[in-house]
Design a protein around this motif. Sequence first.
Motif, PDB file in Angstrom:
ATOM      1  N   ASP A  49       1.265  -1.288  -0.452  1.00 19.69           N
ATOM      2  CA  ASP A  49       0.189   0.693  -0.214  1.00 19.69           C
ATOM      3  C   ASP A  49       0.770   1.323  -0.221  1.00 19.69           C
ATOM      4  OD1 ASP A  49       0.527  -0.167   2.488  1.00 19.69           O
ATOM      5  OD2 ASP A  49      -0.834   0.757   3.441  1.00 19.69           O
ATOM      6  N   VAL A  50       2.019   0.932   0.583  1.00 18.62           N
ATOM      7  CA  VAL A  50       3.005   2.247   0.616  1.00 18.62           C
ATOM      8  C   VAL A  50       3.251   2.035  -1.117  1.00 18.62           C
ATOM      9  CG1 VAL A  50       5.236   3.119   1.189  1.00 18.62           C
ATOM     10  CG2 VAL A  50       3.819   2.143   2.972  1.00 18.62           C
ATOM     11  N   VAL A  51       3.752   2.056  -1.606  1.00 20.11           N
ATOM     12  CA  VAL A  51       4.823   1.370  -2.675  1.00 20.11           C
ATOM     13  C   VAL A  51       2.845   2.395  -3.829  1.00 20.11           C
ATOM     14  CG1 VAL A  51       4.924   0.446  -4.953  1.00 20.11           C
ATOM     15  CG2 VAL A  51       5.919  -0.259  -2.587  1.00 20.11           C
ATOM     16  N   GLU A  52       1.481   1.689  -3.924  1.00 16.47           N
ATOM     17  CA  GLU A  52       0.460   1.889  -4.873  1.00 16.47           C
ATOM     18  C   GLU A  52       0.840   3.450  -3.856  1.00 16.47           C
ATOM     19  OE1 GLU A  52      -2.120  -0.677  -3.734  1.00 16.47           O
ATOM     20  OE2 GLU A  52      -1.594  -2.193  -4.573  1.00 16.47           O
ATOM     21  N   SER A  53       0.668   3.731  -3.122  1.00 16.26           N
ATOM     22  CA  SER A  53       0.333   5.458  -2.900  1.00 16.26           C
ATOM     23  C   SER A  53       1.593   6.487  -3.081  1.00 16.26           C
ATOM     24  CB  SER A  53       0.562   6.083  -1.069  1.00 16.26           C
ATOM     25  OG  SER A  53       0.574   6.736  -0.862  1.00 16.26           O
ATOM     26  N   ALA A  54       2.953   5.984  -3.130  1.00 14.19           N
ATOM     27  CA  ALA A  54       4.161   7.028  -3.734  1.00 14.19           C
ATOM     28  C   ALA A  54       3.402   6.852  -5.147  1.00 14.19           C
ATOM     29  CB  ALA A  54       5.077   6.090  -3.806  1.00 14.19           C
ATOM     30  N   GLN A  55       3.418   5.572  -5.709  1.00 14.89           N
ATOM     31  CA  GLN A  55       3.223   5.986  -7.360  1.00 14.89           C
ATOM     32  C   GLN A  55       2.045   6.445  -7.498  1.00 14.89           C
ATOM     33  OE1 GLN A  55       2.713   1.346  -7.866  1.00 14.89           O
ATOM     34  NE2 GLN A  55       4.457   1.592  -8.555  1.00 14.89           N
ATOM     35  N   ALA A  56       0.891   6.451  -7.025  1.00  6.76           N
ATOM     36  CA  ALA A  56      -0.858   7.518  -7.145  1.00  6.76           C
ATOM     37  C   ALA A  56       0.773   8.786  -7.395  1.00  6.76           C
ATOM     38  CB  ALA A  56      -1.692   6.774  -5.988  1.00  6.76           C
ATOM     39  N   GLN A  57       1.033   8.789  -6.443  1.00  3.07           N
ATOM     40  CA  GLN A  57       1.447   9.970  -6.530  1.00  3.07           C
ATOM     41  C   GLN A  57       2.895  10.870  -7.108  1.00  3.07           C
ATOM     42  OE1 GLN A  57       0.539  12.815  -3.243  1.00  3.07           O
ATOM     43  NE2 GLN A  57       1.062  13.821  -5.082  1.00  3.07           N
ATOM     44  N   CYS A  58       3.260  10.154  -7.518  1.00  2.00           N
ATOM     45  CA  CYS A  58       3.920  10.055  -8.613  1.00  2.00           C
ATOM     46  C   CYS A  58       2.926  10.513 -10.127  1.00  2.00           C
ATOM     47  CB  CYS A  58       5.021   8.837  -8.806  1.00  2.00           C
ATOM     48  SG  CYS A  58       6.318   9.406  -7.144  1.00  2.00           S
ATOM     49  N   GLU A  59       2.704  10.279 -10.255  1.00  2.00           N
ATOM     50  CA  GLU A  59       1.268  10.177 -11.150  1.00  2.00           C
ATOM     51  C   GLU A  59       0.592  11.070 -11.793  1.00  2.00           C
ATOM     52  OE1 GLU A  59       1.619   8.368 -14.250  1.00  2.00           O
ATOM     53  OE2 GLU A  59       2.355   6.916 -13.288  1.00  2.00           O
ATOM     54  N   GLU A  60       0.107  11.664  -9.846  1.00  2.00           N
ATOM     55  CA  GLU A  60      -0.619  13.258  -9.843  1.00  2.00           C
ATOM     56  C   GLU A  60       0.886  14.472 -10.609  1.00  2.00           C
ATOM     57  OE1 GLU A  60      -2.563  15.447  -6.314  1.00  2.00           O
ATOM     58  OE2 GLU A  60      -2.487  13.054  -6.148  1.00  2.00           O
ATOM     59  N   THR A  61       1.793  13.830 -10.055  1.00  3.32           N
ATOM     60  CA  THR A  61       2.858  15.262 -10.024  1.00  3.32           C
ATOM     61  C   THR A  61       3.392  15.418 -11.044  1.00  3.32           C
ATOM     62  OG1 THR A  61       3.722  14.873  -8.230  1.00  3.32           O
ATOM     63  CG2 THR A  61       5.299  15.525  -9.572  1.00  3.32           C
ATOM     64  N   LEU A  62       3.326  14.136 -12.614  1.00  4.83           N
ATOM     65  CA  LEU A  62       3.440  13.990 -13.597  1.00  4.83           C
ATOM     66  C   LEU A  62       2.519  14.711 -14.463  1.00  4.83           C
ATOM     67  CD1 LEU A  62       5.398  10.442 -14.172  1.00  4.83           C
ATOM     68  CD2 LEU A  62       6.648  12.931 -14.071  1.00  4.83           C
ATOM     69  N   ASN A  63       1.009  14.017 -13.728  1.00  6.84           N
ATOM     70  CA  ASN A  63       0.229  14.495 -14.702  1.00  6.84           C
ATOM     71  C   ASN A  63       0.033  15.922 -14.913  1.00  6.84           C
ATOM     72  OD1 ASN A  63      -0.755  12.055 -15.509  1.00  6.84           O
ATOM     73  ND2 ASN A  63      -1.893  11.717 -13.836  1.00  6.84           N
ATOM     74  N   ALA A  64       0.517  16.733 -13.346  1.00  6.76           N
ATOM     75  CA  ALA A  64       0.034  18.304 -13.843  1.00  6.76           C
ATOM     76  C   ALA A  64       0.818  19.134 -13.971  1.00  6.76           C
ATOM     77  CB  ALA A  64       0.849  18.833 -12.004  1.00  6.76           C
ATOM     78  N   LYS A  65       2.195  18.281 -14.503  1.00  8.30           N
ATOM     79  CA  LYS A  65       3.370  19.095 -15.270  1.00  8.30           C
ATOM     80  C   LYS A  65       3.163  18.112 -17.033  1.00  8.30           C
ATOM     81  CE  LYS A  65       6.872  19.746 -11.166  1.00  8.30           C
ATOM     82  NZ  LYS A  65       7.937  19.087 -10.787  1.00  8.30           N
ATOM     83  N   ALA A  66       2.317  17.543 -17.284  1.00 11.21           N
ATOM     84  CA  ALA A  66       2.191  17.471 -18.498  1.00 11.21           C
ATOM     85  C   ALA A  66       1.542  18.503 -19.422  1.00 11.21           C
ATOM     86  CB  ALA A  66       1.085  16.193 -19.282  1.00 11.21           C
ATOM     87  N   ASP A  67       2.816  18.779 -20.960  1.00  6.81           N
ATOM     88  CA  ASP A  67       1.773  19.604 -21.299  1.00  6.81           C
ATOM     89  C   ASP A  67       1.376  19.089 -22.483  1.00  6.81           C
ATOM     90  OD1 ASP A  67       2.081  22.021 -23.515  1.00  6.81           O
ATOM     91  OD2 ASP A  67       3.815  21.555 -23.879  1.00  6.81           O
ATOM     92  N   THR A  68      -0.220  19.383 -22.817  1.00  5.01           N
ATOM     93  CA  THR A  68      -1.273  19.391 -23.269  1.00  5.01           C
ATOM     94  C   THR A  68      -1.776  20.934 -24.247  1.00  5.01           C
ATOM     95  OG1 THR A  68      -2.969  19.959 -21.362  1.00  5.01           O
ATOM     96  CG2 THR A  68      -2.373  17.580 -22.005  1.00  5.01           C
ATOM     97  N   SER A  69      -0.452  21.701 -24.069  1.00  6.82           N
ATOM     98  CA  SER A  69      -0.646  23.243 -25.123  1.00  6.82           C
ATOM     99  C   SER A  69      -0.654  22.159 -26.682  1.00  6.82           C
ATOM    100  CB  SER A  69      -0.307  24.114 -24.418  1.00  6.82           C
ATOM    101  OG  SER A  69       1.239  22.950 -25.294  1.00  6.82           O
ATOM    102  N   PRO A  70      -1.170  22.686 -27.356  1.00  9.14           N
ATOM    103  CA  PRO A  70      -0.860  22.426 -29.255  1.00  9.14           C
ATOM    104  C   PRO A  70       0.077  22.199 -29.524  1.00  9.14           C
ATOM    105  CG  PRO A  70      -3.203  23.647 -28.767  1.00  9.14           C
ATOM    106  CD  PRO A  70      -2.396  24.143 -27.163  1.00  9.14           C
ATOM    107  N   GLU A  71       0.797  23.042 -29.306  1.00  9.93           N
ATOM    108  CA  GLU A  71       2.385  23.439 -29.411  1.00  9.93           C
ATOM    109  C   GLU A  71       2.757  22.557 -28.587  1.00  9.93           C
ATOM    110  OE1 GLU A  71       0.265  25.561 -28.153  1.00  9.93           O
ATOM    111  OE2 GLU A  71       0.880  27.129 -29.719  1.00  9.93           O
ATOM    112  N   GLY A  72       2.625  21.647 -27.934  1.00 11.72           N
ATOM    113  CA  GLY A  72       3.158  20.896 -26.969  1.00 11.72           C
ATOM    114  C   GLY A  72       2.930  19.148 -28.081  1.00 11.72           C
TER     115      GLY A  72
END
Length: 232
Positions: free
Chosen positions: A128-151
């Motif tokens: 459960d600790v590993v899954e929680s850490a992975q979920a937090q990492c995914e959340e951080t990555l998603n927040a920084k993902a560039d979905t703009s037309p240029e990106g």
Amino acid sequence: MNDQPTVAPTPALASPDYEVVALVLQGGGALGSYQAGVYQALAEAGLHPDWVAGISIGAINSALIAGNPPERRVERLRAFWETVTEPPLGFHPLRGYKITDERDIYELVANMAQRRVRACILATIPGDVVESAQAQCEETLNAKADTSPEGLKKLVAAFASFSVTQGQIEKRCQCRLEGIRAAQVVQLKKIYVSIRDGMSRAEDWFPVDTTAQDDLAAKVAKASAPKQEAQE
């Protein structure tokens, strides 16, 4: 590590002129196996550190040293390194292919060691600790993902170097390019790295792009429709 019987302690090293002896171990993947050998030599000389500290793989070796009594430390280090360097599935992944370049040898050993170390860590840390850490990492990555037309255009251009078309990307994501979400961008970047590093091939991830063939077939069907109606 040396499997020969331990030698008698060297008196000069067994009694150093220091109040405290500290052992600091650096990181570096497969370099950790050398650290284990160095500690074996120190132990055979009767020199046992009072303090042990390390980073990355050095931290794991430090934990094995500090977490065991002096008489068992070499044994536990050897057991650990024999485990992490054993080929997965019981066979060598590059059997039949001889590598002679020192850098290639280092990269292979470091990669295999890191994989085995990760497996040992994941076997120790609760799931459960590993899954929680992975979920937090995914959340951080998603927040920084560039979905703009240029990106998204840059992403398509990057995949073009592997002969992956925009149509193939859209089929995998099951939406048009402008509808791709942040999580999908993160996943596509992981796929890109996997292909770039030679861990997989483009065809492993993307279906064959039949857009041109489908358009041609549609045009042929549309052109032949009036003829069929005239014949009827």
